[in-house]
Every structure is written in C-alpha cells, then in structure tokens.
Design an enzyme around this catalytic site. Structure first.
Site, PDB file in Angstrom:
ATOM      1  N   VAL A  34     -10.223  -7.094 -65.435  1.00 25.51           N
ATOM      2  CA  VAL A  34      -9.468  -7.499 -66.622  1.00 25.51           C
ATOM      3  C   VAL A  34      -9.095  -8.971 -66.481  1.00 25.51           C
ATOM      4  O   VAL A  34      -8.511  -9.378 -65.464  1.00 25.51           O
ATOM      5  CB  VAL A  34      -8.194  -6.649 -66.784  1.00 25.51           C
ATOM      6  CG1 VAL A  34      -7.383  -7.127 -67.990  1.00 25.51           C
ATOM      7  CG2 VAL A  34      -8.550  -5.169 -66.927  1.00 25.51           C
ATOM      8  N   VAL A  76      -8.959 -13.186 -68.610  1.00 26.92           N
ATOM      9  CA  VAL A  76      -9.243 -14.131 -69.690  1.00 26.92           C
ATOM     10  C   VAL A  76      -9.555 -15.488 -69.064  1.00 26.92           C
ATOM     11  O   VAL A  76      -8.902 -15.921 -68.111  1.00 26.92           O
ATOM     12  CB  VAL A  76      -8.030 -14.257 -70.641  1.00 26.92           C
ATOM     13  CG1 VAL A  76      -8.305 -15.298 -71.732  1.00 26.92           C
ATOM     14  CG2 VAL A  76      -7.704 -12.903 -71.263  1.00 26.92           C
ATOM     15  N   ARG A  98      -3.314 -16.678 -75.672  1.00 25.41           N
ATOM     16  CA  ARG A  98      -3.699 -16.513 -77.075  1.00 25.41           C
ATOM     17  C   ARG A  98      -3.720 -15.044 -77.491  1.00 25.41           C
ATOM     18  O   ARG A  98      -4.261 -14.712 -78.548  1.00 25.41           O
ATOM     19  CB  ARG A  98      -5.070 -17.144 -77.323  1.00 25.41           C
ATOM     20  CG  ARG A  98      -5.131 -18.621 -76.917  1.00 25.41           C
ATOM     21  CD  ARG A  98      -6.452 -19.249 -77.270  1.00 25.41           C
ATOM     22  NE  ARG A  98      -6.582 -20.583 -76.698  1.00 25.41           N
ATOM     23  CZ  ARG A  98      -7.593 -21.415 -76.942  1.00 25.41           C
ATOM     24  NH1 ARG A  98      -8.557 -21.046 -77.762  1.00 25.41           N
ATOM     25  NH2 ARG A  98      -7.633 -22.606 -76.369  1.00 25.41           N
ATOM     26  N   GLY A  99      -3.177 -14.178 -76.647  1.00 25.80           N
ATOM     27  CA  GLY A  99      -3.081 -12.763 -77.004  1.00 25.80           C
ATOM     28  C   GLY A  99      -4.316 -11.939 -76.724  1.00 25.80           C
ATOM     29  O   GLY A  99      -4.370 -10.760 -77.093  1.00 25.80           O
ATOM     30  N   LEU A 100      -5.334 -12.524 -76.067  1.00 25.85           N
ATOM     31  CA  LEU A 100      -6.579 -11.790 -75.853  1.00 25.85           C
ATOM     32  C   LEU A 100      -6.394 -10.623 -74.891  1.00 25.85           C
ATOM     33  O   LEU A 100      -6.947  -9.534 -75.109  1.00 25.85           O
ATOM     34  CB  LEU A 100      -7.666 -12.740 -75.337  1.00 25.85           C
ATOM     35  CG  LEU A 100      -8.073 -13.879 -76.281  1.00 25.85           C
ATOM     36  CD1 LEU A 100      -9.209 -14.684 -75.673  1.00 25.85           C
ATOM     37  CD2 LEU A 100      -8.488 -13.327 -77.642  1.00 25.85           C
ATOM     38  N   THR A 102      -3.688  -8.867 -74.283  1.00 29.19           N
ATOM     39  CA  THR A 102      -2.948  -7.801 -74.972  1.00 29.19           C
ATOM     40  C   THR A 102      -3.857  -7.029 -75.917  1.00 29.19           C
ATOM     41  O   THR A 102      -3.833  -5.784 -75.950  1.00 29.19           O
ATOM     42  CB  THR A 102      -1.773  -8.407 -75.757  1.00 29.19           C
ATOM     43  OG1 THR A 102      -0.853  -9.004 -74.824  1.00 29.19           O
ATOM     44  CG2 THR A 102      -1.041  -7.339 -76.563  1.00 29.19           C
ATOM     45  N   GLU A 156      -1.753  -8.872 -60.244  1.00 33.55           N
ATOM     46  CA  GLU A 156      -0.390  -9.351 -60.447  1.00 33.55           C
ATOM     47  C   GLU A 156       0.420  -8.224 -61.084  1.00 33.55           C
ATOM     48  O   GLU A 156       0.117  -7.777 -62.191  1.00 33.55           O
ATOM     49  CB  GLU A 156      -0.378 -10.592 -61.336  1.00 33.55           C
ATOM     50  CG  GLU A 156      -1.042 -11.804 -60.693  1.00 33.55           C
ATOM     51  CD  GLU A 156      -0.947 -13.045 -61.561  1.00 33.55           C
ATOM     52  OE1 GLU A 156      -0.119 -13.918 -61.253  1.00 33.55           O
ATOM     53  OE2 GLU A 156      -1.716 -13.121 -62.542  1.00 33.55           O
ATOM     54  N   TYR A 170       1.047  -5.235 -66.027  1.00 35.66           N
ATOM     55  CA  TYR A 170       0.624  -3.961 -66.595  1.00 35.66           C
ATOM     56  C   TYR A 170       1.729  -2.995 -67.029  1.00 35.66           C
ATOM     57  O   TYR A 170       1.456  -2.111 -67.842  1.00 35.66           O
ATOM     58  CB  TYR A 170      -0.353  -3.282 -65.622  1.00 35.66           C
ATOM     59  CG  TYR A 170      -1.619  -4.099 -65.497  1.00 35.66           C
ATOM     60  CD1 TYR A 170      -2.575  -4.070 -66.500  1.00 35.66           C
ATOM     61  CD2 TYR A 170      -1.820  -4.954 -64.423  1.00 35.66           C
ATOM     62  CE1 TYR A 170      -3.714  -4.860 -66.417  1.00 35.66           C
ATOM     63  CE2 TYR A 170      -2.962  -5.745 -64.333  1.00 35.66           C
ATOM     64  CZ  TYR A 170      -3.904  -5.696 -65.336  1.00 35.66           C
ATOM     65  OH  TYR A 170      -5.026  -6.482 -65.260  1.00 35.66           O
ATOM     66  N   PHE A 204     -11.319   1.333 -55.442  1.00 34.13           N
ATOM     67  CA  PHE A 204     -12.273   0.275 -55.785  1.00 34.13           C
ATOM     68  C   PHE A 204     -12.815  -0.356 -54.503  1.00 34.13           C
ATOM     69  O   PHE A 204     -12.245  -0.210 -53.451  1.00 34.13           O
ATOM     70  CB  PHE A 204     -11.622  -0.794 -56.661  1.00 34.13           C
ATOM     71  CG  PHE A 204     -11.193  -0.270 -58.007  1.00 34.13           C
ATOM     72  CD1 PHE A 204     -12.127   0.169 -58.916  1.00 34.13           C
ATOM     73  CD2 PHE A 204      -9.859  -0.204 -58.333  1.00 34.13           C
ATOM     74  CE1 PHE A 204     -11.745   0.650 -60.160  1.00 34.13           C
ATOM     75  CE2 PHE A 204      -9.463   0.281 -59.572  1.00 34.13           C
ATOM     76  CZ  PHE A 204     -10.404   0.702 -60.480  1.00 34.13           C
TER      77      PHE A 204
END
Length: 417
Positions: A83, A85, A92-94, A96, A121, A125, A417
């Site tokens: 996950v 950006v 820029r809200g991407l 979310t 981090e 979440y 993982f």
C-alpha cells in the site's frame, strides 16, 4: 484530470513491473530480478487497485488470497499488501480512496470476513478500522553474556528422550520437509498464514537484495521418529581487534516439540565465530524468555505486529472458537462499513458460536477496530477497557467475556508475509 478525480482501476499483469518499481521507491529497496521473478508467482493483479497519473502508476493497494489461523479455525483472510502513494502525489487523498475501495471490494466479494496487514507505520491504519491484534518481540541477543538453563530430565515413557540430531541444507531443496512441519504448527497458532507452493518458493529463495551474509539456510532437528522442527537463519561475518564478532539473523523457528525448540535455540546461540543473534519476529510469549538465565540479555524490544480488520462482523465472530462459553450483546460502531454497526448478540458453547443482530440492551460497546484488536486472542478486552477503548455497560460482564476471547497462546504474525 485532478488526482483526486483519477479513477481507481484494477491492475493487470502488465502493471506488475510498474507496481514493483513504485514499491521499491517507497520502501527504498534496490532492484532484484530474482525477487521480481519469484514475486510474479504470488502476485494477484486482479486484486490490486491502482491510480495513474497519465500512464504512470502513482498509487497502489494489493491483496493476497490466503488463509489465516484464528482461534480454533483457519479463515479466508484478505492479506493486504504493498500500500503506498508516490512521493510526488502524497497528501491528495489517494491512500484513503484506495483503502476504502479495497474494503468495499472485499466486503462485496463475500469470501473473506477479515483482512490483515503488516503496517510500516502504525498510525495509518486504525482510521480504516484496523486494530493491532498482535505484538512481537525484536530480540538482539548478546550470546557471550547468556546461558540457557538445563532442560528438565525427560520421561523415557513418553519418548521425549529420543536423541536429536541436526541436518542443514539448501532451504529450497528441503521444502518437502519444512512444509509439513510448518503446517502442523500453523493450525494451532493464531496469526499464522497458510503457504502454497508459490509462497514457499517466495519464503525460501535467497534474494541478492536480502542477502545479509554469505552463509546460512535451514537447520532441521531429526529424531528416530522423523523431523520435529526447523529454523531458517543466516549469518554475517564480522571481526574486530578482539577477534570474531559474527552475527546470526533468525527468520523463523518452527516446532511444536519442546525438546526440538530447546535444541534449535542451543544451536543458533552457539554457532562458531558469532557473538550475537537477532530475531525480529519473536512472539510476545516466546518460550526462549524462560529458557535463559538472564532474560535482559535477550535485548527485547516491543513492536506492533499483525493488524486485523473485521470486514463481515457476524461471520468473523461466529467462525472462531472461544476459550469459554459466552453470551454477550455488543454495541459496535463502524463508520466505513455500516453493515457491521449496531448491536450483536454473540453466543458460544460447546465449540459452536453464533452472532446475530439483536434489540437487547448492550453489555459492551466498542469500535470495530478494538474488536479486531481482540479477535485473535491478543490484547484482552479487559486491557482494552482499562485503556478506554472498550466500554463495559453492564457491570460484571467483562471478566467472563474477556476470558472467552482469550487463547492459550498469544497470537503471532510469523509467516504472514
């Protein structure tokens, strides 16, 4: 087109290289063709969401389809991964938008009542309903100052006195030995994920970008009755004016046999030319803490581990087992998935649990993320009440419900993982 209006798209196999490049940038990793090849075997582009700026992938959130051990069962769980950006498109809200869309997609598919992830981090979440379900110890052991206590005498009548021998080799060549041992332990340990053939290749391959030293591999404990456990490890040579100060780095220790567990740690703590051992995925109840003469020399630090998100509340609560009978009405809030919100009656007896909507008065109240934190049997509901995260509405209900949600071993995120 503004980034806030850029559509969220489902990735295709052709996007894997671009996604990999984005993740290397975000996590500061170097290119590794071996890792890229093996990762292609576990990648699920059809469950990856991307946002593009022009032709460039600038945001991504993926899912692996795997099973997760929960108390008393194995449950399909959306394993959320990669996950992030691009630095050029943050704030820029991407993120979310991606996380909310991903939750809606998992819920709509109806296969997985929970989602899980490792968080790079921690503050990110909880706002999406994830609760910290496991803690882990990071061990930095000074082997020169540490001694293991002598094991209790074995009882010859139970076969525990069988001689243990060690075997080493290339992990990939020994997968047929390791997989059954892992599976035997996994089914009893909440927080462990299943491993298909591609996942075993991903775990066991020696990647140049992750190679911290020239030696290592796997050590297996053998008895006349067959293999009983294994440890994945590697070492790094180091010297100073006083002589050798090599380091051992442990990836996992897997066994359900106490004698094998002790033998594996004696091996790892006494490798020639080494003076320290690190293990970053120890469980909060790691037995090693009770096998040494001075636990402070383990150099233990506390980290958050696996984060859980309840996606389908009644299905998730009915799927796990409970350590004691329970009959309680929960009042749950969930701003992102309102289908989970409201009052639910959870009943469990004789190994069978049910969770249904009810109009009865609530006895405990919590947000979905706090119920997720307690889901694997990690932090107790009593602890969460003391922290102000869960509210006891009917006095006296907490002790029995908290005991029911507990488990005989702390959950561990090893193997996810």
């Amino acid at each position: 087109m503004l980034d806030t209006e850029s559509p969220i798209e489902t990735a295709t196999p052709a996007d894997l290289d671009a996604i990999g490049s984005l993740m290397r940038t975000l996590f500061h990793n170097e290119p590794d063709s071996t890792l890229a090849e093996v990762h292609a075997g576990i990648a699920e582009p059809g469950r990856s969401l991307v946002v593009r700026s022009g032709e460039t992938v600038v945001a991504h959130a993926g899912v692996y389809t795997r099973g997760l051990t929960v108390p008393g069962a194995t449950l399909p769980a959306a394993h959320v991964t990669d996950v992030g950006v691009a630095p050029t498109h943050r704030r820029r809200g991407l993120l979310t938008r991606l996380m909310r869309q991903q939750l809606r997609d998992v819920r709509a598919a109806g296969r997985e009542p929970i989602a899980v992830l490792w968080a790079s981090e921690g503050p990110i979440y909880p706002r999406f309903g994830y609760g910290q379900a496991t803690q882990q110890l990071s061990l930095h052991v000074d082997t020169a100052a540490l001694r293991l206590v002598e094991p209790a005498p074995a009882d010859p009548s139970d076969g525990a006195g069988s001689a243990i021998t060690f075997r080493m080799g290339d992990p990939l060549h020994l997968q047929a030995v390791l997989a059954p041992l892992y599976e035997r332990v996994r089914v009893g340990r909440p927080g462990w994920s299943d491993r298909t053939e591609p996942w075993w290749r991903y775990v066991l391959t020696d990647y140049p970008s992750r190679r911290f030293g020239p030696t290592g591999g796997v050590v297996i404990t053998d008895t006349p009755g067959g293999p009983t456990g294994y440890a994945l490890w590697r070492s790094r040579a180091e010297w100073d004016v006083r002589g050798p100060r090599g380091q051992v780095m442990v990836d996992e220790v897997v066994t359900d046999d106490p004698a094998a567990y002790q033998a594996l740690w004696r091996f790892l703590l006494s490798i020639d030319l080494t003076r320290s051992v690190s293990f970053h995925h120890a469980a909060i109840d790691e037995p090693l803490q009770y096998l040494v003469d001075e636990p402070r020399q383990l150099g233990a630090g506390l980290n958050h581990g696996l984060w859980v998100r309840i996606v389908d509340l009644p299905a998730a609560l009915a799927a796990r087992s409970y350590a004691a009978g329970v009959d309680v009405v929960l009042d749950v809030t969930d701003p992102l998935l309102p289908e989970n919100a409201g009052r639910w009656r959870l009943t469990a007896a004789s190994g069978t649990a049910r969770c249904t909507r009810t109009d009865a008065p609530a006895e405990l109240a919590c947000d979905v993320r706090d119920l997720a934190a307690a889901y694997l049997g990690g932090p107790s509901l009593g602890t969460l009440v003391a922290a102000g995260r869960v509210r006891e509405i009917r006095p006296g209900v907490l002790p029995r419900v908290s005991a029911a949600f507990g488990w005989h071993r702390a959950p561990s995120g090893l193997g996810v993982f």
